[in-house]
Design an enzyme around this catalytic site. Structure first.
Site, PDB file in Angstrom:
ATOM      1  N   TYR A  28       0.862  -1.211   0.000  1.00 17.80           N
ATOM      2  CA  TYR A  28       0.000   0.000   0.000  1.00 17.80           C
ATOM      3  C   TYR A  28       0.890   1.250   0.000  1.00 17.80           C
ATOM      4  CZ  TYR A  28      -3.277  -3.528   1.777  1.00 17.80           C
ATOM      5  OH  TYR A  28      -4.024  -4.654   1.961  1.00 17.80           O
ATOM      6  N   ASP A  35      -6.799   4.461   7.161  1.00 17.02           N
ATOM      7  CA  ASP A  35      -5.468   4.139   7.699  1.00 17.02           C
ATOM      8  C   ASP A  35      -4.865   5.392   8.330  1.00 17.02           C
ATOM      9  OD1 ASP A  35      -5.881   2.200   5.327  1.00 17.02           O
ATOM     10  OD2 ASP A  35      -4.245   1.292   6.453  1.00 17.02           O
ATOM     11  N   GLY A 165     -14.085  -0.965   3.918  1.00 18.02           N
ATOM     12  CA  GLY A 165     -12.857  -1.245   4.664  1.00 18.02           C
ATOM     13  C   GLY A 165     -12.688  -2.748   4.862  1.00 18.02           C
ATOM     14  N   ASP A 167     -12.857  -5.412   3.002  1.00 18.70           N
ATOM     15  CA  ASP A 167     -12.914  -5.607   1.556  1.00 18.70           C
ATOM     16  C   ASP A 167     -13.618  -6.866   1.048  1.00 18.70           C
ATOM     17  OD1 ASP A 167     -11.297  -3.404   1.802  1.00 18.70           O
ATOM     18  OD2 ASP A 167      -9.515  -4.327   0.921  1.00 18.70           O
ATOM     19  N   GLU A 401      -0.394  -7.244   9.322  1.00 19.26           N
ATOM     20  CA  GLU A 401      -1.659  -6.639   8.899  1.00 19.26           C
ATOM     21  C   GLU A 401      -2.849  -7.342   9.572  1.00 19.26           C
ATOM     22  OE1 GLU A 401      -1.944  -6.828   4.652  1.00 19.26           O
ATOM     23  OE2 GLU A 401      -3.724  -5.556   4.545  1.00 19.26           O
TER      24      GLU A 401
HETATM   25  C1  DGY Z   1      -6.626  -3.069  -1.205  1.00 22.62           C
HETATM   26  O1  DGY Z   1      -6.123  -2.759  -2.268  1.00 22.62           O
HETATM   27  O2  DGY Z   1      -6.627  -4.207  -0.738  1.00 22.62           O
HETATM   28  C2  DGY Z   1      -7.246  -2.004  -0.402  1.00 22.62           C
HETATM   29  O3  DGY Z   1      -7.809  -2.456   0.767  1.00 22.62           O
HETATM   30  C3  DGY Z   1      -8.255  -1.266  -1.209  1.00 22.62           C
HETATM   31  O4  DGY Z   1      -7.944   0.020  -1.233  1.00 22.62           O
END
Ligand code: DGY
Length: 437
Positions: A28, A35, A165, A167, A401
């Site tokens: 990321y 975040d 969030g 996902d 994570e």
């Molecule tokens: C990802 O790419 O996994 C994020 O959570 C989405 O922005």
């Protein structure tokens, strides 16, 4: 050996990029919305200037209509998909000069400002900072209640799983089965960076990209999205974060003398709390669930999101007492206390997967939200247990994570799941270790 606090500070320092913090190197590489909110809380304990900068940088991505995107692309990077060219937010006449995505994330910024206020030793200084950003955050709430609440219920919708969030929670499987998607050519990088079995599948990504393609066709016009998006959901976590942030903006607005804005926030707040309880609380499951606006149906599944209304003071004492049962020799803890708290999805469900992203693993920000919620309702012992489990993961494996909920499986592991040196895991550890609240 440096202390846990020192190790956590080091993670934030390493992920700091001049004016903001990336969530995780490689995986990321830009600034992410919620975040950054959690990261700012961590920074506030060790470097308030960086906490302020984090907030200011995020607000640089705000759109003309008050919308706050889920990613701000301040910098270039080739390690993330989908990047700015896929989101193509410039198609909207509301987008700012800077590159951003065109979808949002849970609105934590309001309550983050209140956290900064409490953490700061210089109240005058922090209040004058909050004064400079307050109106922008208010405009974001105004955006939600005027563009994302078509039935004027006080509940806002999300139109993309990334907005949640959470996902790939199994709840979205029930949305995906309502429409077909073309076969897009994906350019995924995440599955090359970390174990692909811990990430969403390619089939799921086809849906994620398809929604973005639709929004682009509609130039991110909210009315068109509300009318046509096959994904249109009232999500318990998202609305709880908005309600908690309303509450904080009310408190801070009173200190800053923002009378009209406070009155407007109070109006939204009353309606929102009422609808959360009348529409999203599920009596039989004893927790808050999801409402699929597109297909007019409740999606009755328990996830860690189901308990986040505690932090916002939404449930009655009776509802809170019922919800707490899930963590005491119940569904989430396991009948014999077999699980660490709090799995991201109902461990007794057939859809639970303890290794896969939001389908079961433990996430530190959700633990922090539920910890705060339980404290708010006076469940101190249980909240301390969540804190203890969270710190245990950090001490044993490092700032990953997400983490394995099963105690038995943990005995066979030597690390967490997903990315390592993950910013919000570090930031919220700093808060858990330091915050007296
Ligand atoms: C990802 O790419 O996994 C994020 O959570 C989405 O922005």
């Amino acid at each position: 050996m440096p202390s846990l606090l020192e190790q956590a500070s080091r993670v934030l320092n390493n992920n700091w990029k001049e004016t903001f913090t990336i969530p995780c190197e490689g995986l990321y590489p830009f600034q992410w919305n919620w975040d950054s909110g959690f990261i700012a809380i961590g920074w506030a304990h060790i470097d308030m200037d960086r906490a302020k900068s984090e907030v200011r940088s995020l607000l640089k991505g705000q759109w003309k209509n008050g919308f706050l995107p889920h990613i701000v692309f301040h910098n270039e990077s080739k390690t993330y998909y989908p990047g700015p060219e896929v989101h193509a937010a410039h198609l909207s006449d509301q987008s700012p000069g800077i590159k951003t995505s065109g979808i949002t994330q849970p609105p934590v910024l309001g309550f983050v400002l209140e956290e900064l206020y409490h953490i700061s030793e210089d109240k005058e200084d922090i209040l004058s900072f909050i004064d400079t950003v307050y109106d922008a955050v208010f405009r974001n709430h105004h955006y939600f209640y005027t563009h994302r609440d078509p039935e004027e219920e006080g509940l806002v919708y999300i139109c993309h799983n990334w907005e949640a969030g959470t996902d790939n929670t199994p709840v979205w499987d029930f949305i995906w089965e309502t429409f077909e998607v073309p076969d897009y050519e994906l350019d995924r990088k995440d599955t090359k960076l970390i174990d692909a079995s811990h990430r969403p599948t390619n089939k799921e990504y086809q849906y994620y990209i398809h929604l973005i393609e639709l929004f682009k066709q509609w130039r991110y016009d909210d009315a068109k999205i509300a009318q046509g998006s096959p994904f249109l959901v009232q999500d318990p976590l998202f609305n709880s974060m908005l309600i908690k942030s309303n509450e904080s903006l009310i408190t801070l607005g009173k200190r800053l003398g923002k009378k009209d804005k406070v009155a407007q926030l109070e109006e939204w707040q009353e309606k929102a709390i009422h609808s959360m309880n009348s529409k999203l609380y599920d009596e039989s499951l004893q927790g808050y669930v999801y409402y699929d606006l597109r297909n007019s149906r409740k999606l009755s599944h328990l996830s860690s999101s189901s308990f986040t209304p505690l932090m916002a003071g939404i449930p009655s004492e009776k509802q809170a007492a019922a919800m707490v049962q899930h963590f005491q020799n119940g569904r989430f803890s396991g009948e014999q206390d077999e699980n660490f708290l709090c799995a991201s999805f109902d461990p007794s469900s057939e859809f639970f997967n303890s290794k896969k992203y939001w389908r079961g693993p433990i996430w530190i920000n959700l633990n922090w939200i539920i910890y705060r919620g339980l404290k708010r309702y006076g469940y101190v012992e249980l909240s301390e247990k969540i804190k203890e489990h969270t710190i245990h993961f950090m001490n044993t494996y490092g700032f990953y994570e997400y983490f394995e909920p099963s105690k038995a499986l943990n005995n066979k592991l030597d690390k967490g799941y997903g990315g390592n040196n993950f910013s919000w895991s570090a930031a919220l550890t700093i808060d858990l270790l330091t915050n007296k609240r």
